[in-house]
Structure formats: C-alpha cells, structure tokens
Design an enzyme around this catalytic site. Sequence first.
Site, PDB file in Angstrom:
ATOM      1  N   ASN A 134       0.837  -1.205   0.000  1.00  0.00           N
ATOM      2  CA  ASN A 134       0.000   0.000   0.000  1.00  0.00           C
ATOM      3  C   ASN A 134       0.872   1.256   0.000  1.00  0.00           C
ATOM      4  O   ASN A 134       1.457   1.630   1.014  1.00  0.00           O
ATOM      5  CB  ASN A 134      -0.926  -0.035   1.222  1.00  0.00           C
ATOM      6  N   CYS A 137      -2.643   5.008   0.544  1.00  0.00           N
ATOM      7  CA  CYS A 137      -3.587   5.575   1.522  1.00  0.00           C
ATOM      8  C   CYS A 137      -3.263   7.054   1.764  1.00  0.00           C
ATOM      9  O   CYS A 137      -2.177   7.386   2.241  1.00  0.00           O
ATOM     10  CB  CYS A 137      -3.528   4.798   2.831  1.00  0.00           C
ATOM     11  N   ASN A 215      -8.442   6.983  -5.080  1.00  0.00           N
ATOM     12  CA  ASN A 215      -8.576   7.900  -3.923  1.00  0.00           C
ATOM     13  C   ASN A 215      -7.776   9.197  -4.042  1.00  0.00           C
ATOM     14  O   ASN A 215      -6.597   9.176  -4.373  1.00  0.00           O
ATOM     15  CB  ASN A 215      -7.990   7.232  -2.691  1.00  0.00           C
ATOM     16  N   GLY A 245     -15.563   7.007  -5.066  1.00  0.00           N
ATOM     17  CA  GLY A 245     -16.901   6.913  -5.652  1.00  0.00           C
ATOM     18  C   GLY A 245     -16.962   7.535  -7.042  1.00  0.00           C
ATOM     19  O   GLY A 245     -15.944   8.001  -7.579  1.00  0.00           O
ATOM     20  N   GLY A 273     -11.398   2.982  -8.890  1.00  0.00           N
ATOM     21  CA  GLY A 273     -11.779   4.373  -8.675  1.00  0.00           C
ATOM     22  C   GLY A 273     -13.082   4.707  -9.370  1.00  0.00           C
ATOM     23  O   GLY A 273     -13.124   4.854 -10.585  1.00  0.00           O
ATOM     24  N   GLY A 274     -14.146   4.787  -8.586  1.00  0.00           N
ATOM     25  CA  GLY A 274     -15.417   5.275  -9.100  1.00  0.00           C
ATOM     26  C   GLY A 274     -16.223   4.297  -9.928  1.00  0.00           C
ATOM     27  O   GLY A 274     -17.201   4.700 -10.548  1.00  0.00           O
ATOM     28  N   THR A 296     -16.152   1.621  -2.916  1.00  0.00           N
ATOM     29  CA  THR A 296     -17.282   2.432  -2.442  1.00  0.00           C
ATOM     30  C   THR A 296     -18.635   1.778  -2.743  1.00  0.00           C
ATOM     31  O   THR A 296     -19.516   1.749  -1.885  1.00  0.00           O
ATOM     32  CB  THR A 296     -17.225   3.843  -3.084  1.00  0.00           C
TER      33      THR A 296
HETATM   34  C1  LIG Z   1     -13.569   4.026   3.629  1.00  0.00           C
HETATM   35  C2  LIG Z   1     -12.475   3.556   2.734  1.00  0.00           C
HETATM   36  C3  LIG Z   1     -11.415   2.836   3.251  1.00  0.00           C
HETATM   37  C4  LIG Z   1     -10.388   2.399   2.412  1.00  0.00           C
HETATM   38  N1  LIG Z   1      -9.374   1.668   2.930  1.00  0.00           N
HETATM   39  C5  LIG Z   1      -8.375   1.215   2.123  1.00  0.00           C
HETATM   40  C6  LIG Z   1      -7.346   0.379   2.622  1.00  0.00           C
HETATM   41  O1  LIG Z   1      -7.362   0.003   3.782  1.00  0.00           O
HETATM   42  N2  LIG Z   1      -6.357  -0.007   1.777  1.00  0.00           N
HETATM   43  C7  LIG Z   1      -6.340   0.380   0.459  1.00  0.00           C
HETATM   44  O2  LIG Z   1      -5.438   0.012  -0.294  1.00  0.00           O
HETATM   45  N3  LIG Z   1      -7.324   1.145  -0.044  1.00  0.00           N
HETATM   46  C8  LIG Z   1      -8.339   1.561   0.742  1.00  0.00           C
HETATM   47  N4  LIG Z   1      -9.355   2.314   0.224  1.00  0.00           N
HETATM   48  C9  LIG Z   1      -9.305   2.698  -1.190  1.00  0.00           C
HETATM   49  C10 LIG Z   1     -10.158   1.779  -2.048  1.00  0.00           C
HETATM   50  O3  LIG Z   1      -9.675   0.454  -2.037  1.00  0.00           O
HETATM   51  C11 LIG Z   1     -10.213   2.285  -3.505  1.00  0.00           C
HETATM   52  O4  LIG Z   1      -8.910   2.246  -4.042  1.00  0.00           O
HETATM   53  C12 LIG Z   1     -10.742   3.707  -3.621  1.00  0.00           C
HETATM   54  O5  LIG Z   1     -11.776   3.934  -2.694  1.00  0.00           O
HETATM   55  C13 LIG Z   1     -11.287   4.004  -5.023  1.00  0.00           C
HETATM   56  O6  LIG Z   1     -12.232   3.064  -5.446  1.00  0.00           O
HETATM   57  P1  LIG Z   1     -13.824   3.258  -5.259  1.00  0.00           P
HETATM   58  O7  LIG Z   1     -14.207   4.555  -5.900  1.00  0.00           O
HETATM   59  O8  LIG Z   1     -14.433   2.047  -5.891  1.00  0.00           O
HETATM   60  O9  LIG Z   1     -14.061   3.293  -3.778  1.00  0.00           O
HETATM   61  C14 LIG Z   1     -10.407   2.731   1.042  1.00  0.00           C
HETATM   62  C15 LIG Z   1     -11.490   3.447   0.524  1.00  0.00           C
HETATM   63  C16 LIG Z   1     -12.522   3.855   1.336  1.00  0.00           C
HETATM   64  C17 LIG Z   1     -13.663   4.614   0.748  1.00  0.00           C
END
Ligand SMILES: Cc1cc2nc3c(=O)[nH]c(=O)nc-3n(C[C@H](O)[C@H](O)[C@H](O)COP(=O)(O)O)c2cc1C
Length: 418
Positions: A134, A137, A215, A245, A273-274, A296
């Site tokens: 990772n 973050c 993110n 999202g 992502g999204g 998300t």
């Molecule tokens: C509440 C939350 C917690 C997350 N925790 C982690 C994490 O622990 N490790 C990680 O690599 N990504 C984490 N992510 C990132 C997601 O895995 C993903 O890369 C990011 O949210 C974009 O994708 P999405 O739009 O489908 O959420 C987190 C995202 C959210 C919203």
Amino acid sequence: MKDDLHYMPIKIGEVELKNPFVVASGPTTKRVDQLELAEREGWAAASIKLTMIPDPYINYEPRYRWLKKEKLHTFTAEYRLEMEQGLRLVEAARRKCREIVIIANYSCVEPDLEGWQDAARRFEAAGAQMLELNFCCPNMSFNVDVLSQGKKEGRPSSGASMGDDENFVRLVTEKTREVTSLPVIVKITPEGGRIAEVSKAAYDAGATAVCSAGNRLGIPSIDVWNYKKPIYHLQGENTMGALSGPWIKPLALRDVFEIRRLVGPGPSIIGTGGVASWEDAVEMMMCGADSIGVCTQTMLSGFSFLEKWMKPLKEYMRKMGFQRAKDLRDLLLEEIKPATDLTIWAGYAQVDLTKCSSCGLCVEIGHCNAIVMTDDGAQVDSEGCQGCSTCIDICTKKAITMVETGQVIMRDDINICV
Ligand SMILES: Cc1cc2nc3c(=O)[nH]c(=O)nc-3n(C[C@H](O)[C@H](O)[C@H](O)COP(=O)(O)O)c2cc1C
C-alpha cells in the site's frame, strides 16, 4: 463456485481470476464473513483491509459521508488492522473460502525495509495468495504531510506519503520480491502526479501488477453558515477527506490510461476508482485495466450487485462481438488523441420550436450571443453560433440539436477574440 454467469476469466500474472472483479481493500474486507459473502456473490478476489506495520498510529471508529448529489464518498476517521489481526483474517479467509483469491494489503512505516519483508513472509505463511503493497492511503501520514507543508523527519510515513517516490517504491518492491514467490501488487497513488512513472518503477522491480487507487485527498462540501462544524457526524473538527466513488472516475480512468500508455501491453493493471456500474468497468478496461477494483459501491450496497452487472456485461460483449474480457482492454488507447490532433466539424445549433418552452435558459449562456428569444421560442443565429453545444445540455426540453455542415474547421480559421 464457478457458475457460468460469473465466469469471465482473466489473469493477474500467473493467477487466474474467474472474472475481472476484485473487492478493493476497505471497510468491506475487514471481516471473514464479508469475504465469505463476497465469494458467494461471485467476486473473484478481495484485498483485505490495510494492515499497518507497526500497529496503526492513527486509528478510529469510522466516519464516512456519502454525498449523493455530488456522487462523492469521503472519509476521515477509519479503522486499520494490526499485524496479528491481518494475519488471522487471511488465515480464516483461506480456511473458510474456497475460491475467492485473498490479497493481503499492508503498509509499513519502517524506513529500513525489514518491516516490509517481514510482512511479506508472514502474510505468505498465513496463506495470502497475493500481496498488495500500500503506497496509496492518503488519509494517514499524507493527510498530516499536506497540512504540515511536507514530510518531517521523525514522523511516521505510510501509504501515499511514500507513493510519489519511485526509488522507494522500486526498492520496497525489489526487497519484497527477494523474500516471496507470491504475486506482488503495488497499489499506487495519483497524489504525486507521476502515477505512470512510479508504476513503471514498480514493474521494473518485479511487481506483478499495479492497482491504481483512485482515492484523492480533498476538502468536501462545507456548511458555509456553520463552517466550523464538519459535515461528518460525530466528529469535532474539519479535516481533509479521502475521496472516492463515481465522482472520481474520470480521474481514475486517466490514471489507468497513463500507466498503460507508458508501460505497454504486458503488465497487469487493476483499475480502481469510481466504478459503480458494468459500463464503468468496460470504460476502465478500454483505458487499459485487466481487472477492476471496487470499494465504495460495495460499502453502499453490499456485494450482490455483481450478478446485475454480469448479465448485461455478457450481453454487451455478445452483441459487440467480444469473446473474452481481455478483448475490451486498451480499446481506447489509440482513440484518445492529443489536443493538437482533433477534427472539429463546422456546425450550428438549431431549436425545435415544437419542443421549446421559451424558458430562456439558453439565452443566458454567458459565452454565447447567438441565441435570442422570439415570440415563437428560442432562435439561433446559425452564422454567429460557434457550435460549442452548451445549449444542448442546458435545455430541459431536449429541444436543441446540432447541425453538422461537414466542413472541417482549421485552427487558423478561428479567431476567438472577435
Ligand atoms: C472508507 C475507505 C477505506 C479504504 N481503505 C483502504 C485500505 O485500507 N487499503 C487500500 O489500499 N485502499 C483503501 N481504500 C481505497 C479503495 O480500495 C479504492 O482504491 C478507492 O476507494 C477508489 O475506489 P472506489 O471509488 O471504488 O471506492 C479505502 C477506501 C474507502 C472509501
């Protein structure tokens, strides 16, 4: 559980996933019952919630907001796993799940690399089938870095704080490769603005895949009448949020596109992502992704929607003549042109007066003086119309269309100062 509907195999390195859909690391992958459910609902892989090494130095009960209108998810406080919790979760998942591929997601603050290597060995011994380093973050040390104008000696650095440094990413990936035979995914951040270069460094050092995080750190809406109170419930102070999202999708598509353009067709990319629909997934693959991470959407509605995606996705592929998920990959790579290479057709807007309600919204458009209101409705001066098409999107009655006159406008012909 290899039912036909969910079967659309892809490979990440040597590992075959039964379909391209991966539950991305987050709140829906921190308990074994969630992983079991994801498996039952047909997900191919899941990346477990971040394990911090040493134990998380920022850890809270979660505080999230889903801003429906903006289609934006934001979080501040979040709970991370300690090493032992991460290991136990992987062990339990491997005992209880038969098919879903379990990915261990972790970040280490140790500058001497020992922690990274130790984690790789221990997660492999616990049964992880892939490792995910990772570097993405944005909501721990990176949040602190941004608010303190930079990294500081002595303060822990994790996730996105390290993700813009391709030398460090390369080094950690190499060191990880030395101690494990598992496929290594490097989860990278767009925050440093060099996601493609950092990805290349990761691949050069032996990464099996990169996962583009999506993110971003940002400041979500503020209540201007009460600006000291954060929009998060049960939280005292305002802070930056990690955004995810659908709002983030255009940026996430670009991340994948840039990586694929730089690294070529060989390496695996988990585009994340999204993604909130099967069409989003197709777009992501067309920009270069082999598989798709979703976080998300699983937070908002669980795991069962995958079935609702697979059916139309398969139907779409059948109609378009695509045999395998891989056929969708990279289709947009050559289609997305630099601004210098565009073909711009001459044309003008026309109003269907039978649909026009004379609301006058199109007349108000600030950059256009080609539309006037008449007794019969809006009227476009076809000579003065530049063809921008804003009026089409403003019109609530779908009364405006474009007439293409066929001639290509050369850049030299346009004098925007007139
Ligand atoms: C509440 C939350 C917690 C997350 N925790 C982690 C994490 O622990 N490790 C990680 O690599 N990504 C984490 N992510 C990132 C997601 O895995 C993903 O890369 C990011 O949210 C974009 O994708 P999405 O739009 O489908 O959420 C987190 C995202 C959210 C919203």
